[in-house]
Design an enzyme around this catalytic site. Sequence first.
Site, short mmCIF file in Angstrom:
data_model
loop_
_atom_site.label_atom_id
_atom_site.label_comp_id
_atom_site.label_asym_id
_atom_site.label_seq_id
_atom_site.Cartn_x
_atom_site.Cartn_y
_atom_site.Cartn_z
N TYR A 1 45.20 36.94 38.78
CA TYR A 1 44.45 36.70 37.30
C TYR A 1 43.08 37.12 37.60
O TYR A 1 42.41 38.09 36.67
CB TYR A 1 44.71 35.59 36.82
CG TYR A 1 43.94 35.27 35.57
CD1 TYR A 1 42.90 34.23 35.88
CD2 TYR A 1 44.29 35.83 34.33
CE1 TYR A 1 42.02 34.19 34.65
CE2 TYR A 1 43.20 35.67 33.30
CZ TYR A 1 42.34 34.79 33.37
OH TYR A 1 41.31 34.54 32.34
N SER B 1 35.97 35.80 32.39
CA SER B 1 36.52 34.33 32.65
C SER B 1 35.38 34.15 33.94
O SER B 1 35.03 34.80 34.70
CB SER B 1 37.74 34.27 33.02
OG SER B 1 38.06 33.03 33.73
N LYS C 1 40.36 40.54 35.95
CA LYS C 1 39.32 40.24 35.19
C LYS C 1 38.04 40.92 35.90
O LYS C 1 37.38 41.48 35.24
CB LYS C 1 38.97 38.69 34.85
CG LYS C 1 39.86 37.87 34.23
CD LYS C 1 39.65 38.58 32.57
CE LYS C 1 40.83 37.84 31.58
NZ LYS C 1 40.88 38.43 30.30
#
Length: 339
Positions: A149, A125, A153
């Site tokens: 989050y 991302s 990643k």
Amino acid sequence: MKKILVTGGTGFIGSHTVVSLIERGYHPVIIDNLDNSCRTVLDRVERICKVRPTFIEADVRDASALDAIFSEHDFECVIHFSGLKAVGESVEKPMRYYSNNVEGSIALLKAMRKHECWKLVFSSSSTVYGDPEQVPITESAKLSVTNPYGQTKLMVENILRDLSHADQRWKFTLLRYFNPVGAHESGLIGEDPNGIPNNLMPYIAQVAVGRLESLRVWGNDYDTPDGTGVRDYIHVVDLAEAHINALEHFKPSHGCRAYNIGTGEGYSVLDMVKAFEQASGQRVPYSIEARRAGDVATSYADAGLSAKEIGWAAQRGLAEIMRDQWNWQHNNPNGYTEQ
Ligand code: WQD
């Protein structure tokens, strides 16, 4: 027919990629725990492709389930989507995110190694760039994350980088998505977030279809043309195609390579509201609210490396995004649950 394992293949991006895989002659095998998706997606994919994808309901952290799947199928490559992706929720429940996103990736890699499957396309991302020092953002920009989050990643990216340095047999391609939006032109599959959407486009679409009252615009005092946040919105079908380009472009001495998957164009929140109203013919009332914690002013991609190395560039612009987003929402006012 080459088999591709697709983890999280009943999700928003996963299901669109499954359609593209079938259309480009591959045999996708889906593993998904249905935590954030539903079986109706399989019916819809079958209606689009006239082929029902192989589906196993399992959690990617389940080593015995993975062992059974890899024993039954000889995979050319794995595309790894499964994981949680709500930034705000990750702040409240970090352990859920580290378990699903990091533990899940490690369990998958262990199964791949045991069964000598060495190629992986990873769903990363643009969040890994944090607040960019300059735009457009290139793959060599500084990586800095501001929420659990994004941390998950970046951690998985680092795990893949270290693995490929330790053992040349591994080949990894990290796709750093900018903002996935839109839907398949059939209107049969699309984004169906649980509860109130965090992201802009599903929220706008739900206001237009009458499910939500009004859009809250998180801040109009950013240093941008109209003061609202600017992002790079990528049509989900373009994004799906990028995964097939990636799996077809592994090089002999591949190692671990990251690519931005964006259009290279930035649009503001108010640009998106206006474009959606034009495409749908519906009004989208909104109010200006305070900034959302963690938001950056501007983020959009330099997608030059993707074009050069995996032969991919976005084909769909704002008009197609809005047409397809509205077509999906209008045909599925309550998402998949109404079936
Ligand atoms: C876009 C713009 C908001 C909602 C996140 C994740 C990223 C990726 C995509 C997973 C911003 C504004 C939004 C609303 C608003 N997800 N907005 N009102 O934050 O760029 O990226 O989703 O990979 O990792 O970080 O996307 O759609 O939430 O916000 O004004 O109700 O819309 O402030 O400017 P974001 P978004």
